[in-house]
Design an enzyme around this catalytic site. Structure first.
Site, short mmCIF file in Angstrom:
data_model
loop_
_atom_site.label_atom_id
_atom_site.label_comp_id
_atom_site.label_asym_id
_atom_site.label_seq_id
_atom_site.Cartn_x
_atom_site.Cartn_y
_atom_site.Cartn_z
N PRO A 89 0.84 -1.20 0.00
CA PRO A 89 0.00 0.00 0.00
C PRO A 89 0.87 1.25 0.00
CG PRO A 89 -0.60 -1.46 1.81
CD PRO A 89 0.68 -1.98 1.22
N GLU A 90 0.39 2.27 -0.65
CA GLU A 90 1.11 3.53 -0.66
C GLU A 90 0.83 4.25 0.67
OE1 GLU A 90 2.44 5.09 -3.66
OE2 GLU A 90 1.75 3.66 -5.16
N LYS A 112 4.62 3.90 6.40
CA LYS A 112 3.64 2.87 6.05
C LYS A 112 3.19 2.06 7.26
CE LYS A 112 4.90 2.66 1.27
NZ LYS A 112 5.38 1.83 0.17
N CYS A 163 1.36 7.99 -24.59
CA CYS A 163 1.56 8.98 -23.53
C CYS A 163 0.47 10.04 -23.63
CB CYS A 163 2.94 9.61 -23.71
SG CYS A 163 3.23 11.00 -22.60
N CYS A 213 2.52 13.30 -25.01
CA CYS A 213 3.20 13.40 -26.31
C CYS A 213 2.79 12.32 -27.29
CB CYS A 213 4.72 13.37 -26.09
SG CYS A 213 5.33 11.72 -25.69
N CYS A 270 7.55 7.22 -20.04
CA CYS A 270 7.47 7.68 -21.43
C CYS A 270 8.89 8.03 -21.87
CB CYS A 270 6.57 8.91 -21.53
SG CYS A 270 6.71 9.67 -23.17
N CYS A 302 9.09 11.91 -22.78
CA CYS A 302 8.91 12.90 -21.71
C CYS A 302 9.94 12.71 -20.58
CB CYS A 302 7.52 12.81 -21.11
SG CYS A 302 6.22 13.28 -22.27
ZN LIG Z 1 5.36 11.49 -23.31
#
Ligand SMILES: [Zn+2]
Length: 275
Positions: free
Chosen positions: A2-3, A55, A248, A251, A270, A273
């Protein structure tokens, strides 16, 4: 895993439900917890509050007793009304705390222990945590220092290291790197202070914006619906995570993915990017 935002929400929901309530029943599958409960019963104590620490989730009881749980990959806390059917089988219950109004159940939580306030200060698991991105007292300079000292490990791996900064899981790791324009394979030592600062300044509001009250207070675990794009449609909620082979959103280049590192967490990026 879990985040941090999941733990934050779980703690907030547990706090709303349990703080100020008297414990009327307790059950656990952990021998260490059962032993403490036998010696100094939880029943009759008042829940003073619930709070996240990285956490870890800490539930404080009157009489100087703190329950620390860590969800790892599989654990979750649920809240039920007394008598309400559980959404998980009873055999998955690890910790159960009853009050007059609520039943809080931790399912398949792999780590749980009782601590005193003085143990908490010494707890190795907690003492080694880096600055917590979700804490109102987040120490940005300390986080920058720890990032600068992270060495040549890939930044994607460093962001998951809770000793550097606490709270980032695999979804946010990918989204933060995309939004910061940083390639996940770059050795942490090649990032400039400006890039590290940009990453933290991206991470903090992104994670905090995901900690608001959930739609249902009954289930405090929180999956999916994490949003980093500010787009309303659920299928457009993330920039790169889980989007391998798709264009993406900025882009149009195809999102790449790879599994690297000891625990083989999926990384998405990406190539245009994030150079
Ligand atoms: Zn991109």
């Amino acid at each position: 895993m879990p985040e941090g935002d999941t733990i934050f929400r779980a703690a907030a929901a547990l706090h709303r439900a349990l703080a100020g309530q008297v414990v009327t029943g307790f059950d656990t599958g952990f021998a260490q917890l059962a032993r403490v409960h036998d010696d100094a019963p939880l029943t009759g104590r008042t829940v003073e509050g619930c709070a996240p620490a990285g956490k870890h989730l800490l539930i404080r009881f009157s009489g100087d007793l703190i329950l620390r749980t860590h969800m790892r990959m599989s654990g979750s806390w649920h809240l039920y009304r007394p008598g309400e059917a559980w959404q998980r089988p009873g055999r998955d219950m690890r910790v159960r705390i009853d009050t007059n109004d609520w039943v809080a159940v931790a399912f398949t939580v792999p780590v749980a222990e009782f601590l005193r306030a003085r143990d908490l200060a010494r707890s190795r698991a907690l003492a080694s945590l880096g600055p917590d991105l979700l804490s109102p007292r987040f120490d940005r300079d300390e986080a920058l220092g720890r990032l600068a000292a992270a060495g040549t490990r890939p930044i994607a791996e460093v962001l998951l290291d809770q000793r550097v900064v606490a709270g980032i899981g695999n979804v946010f790791k990918n989204e933060i790197l995309f939004l910061s324009g940083i390639h996940p394979d770059r050795p942490a030592s090649t990032l400039s202070d400006e890039e590290c600062g940009r990453m933290l300044d991206t991470a903090v509001p992104l994670m905090r914006s995901n900690t608001g009250p959930g739609s249902g207070a009954e289930i405090v675990t929180y999956r999916g619906l994490r949003r980093t794009t500010r787009r309303a449609r659920p299928e457009e909620n993330l920039w790169v995570y889980g989007r391998a082979g798709k264009p993406c959103r900025r882009c149009g280049h195809l999102i790449q993915s790879a599994r690297r590192g000891l625990d083989a967490r999926a990384t998405y990026w990406c190539p245009r990017c994030q150079r």
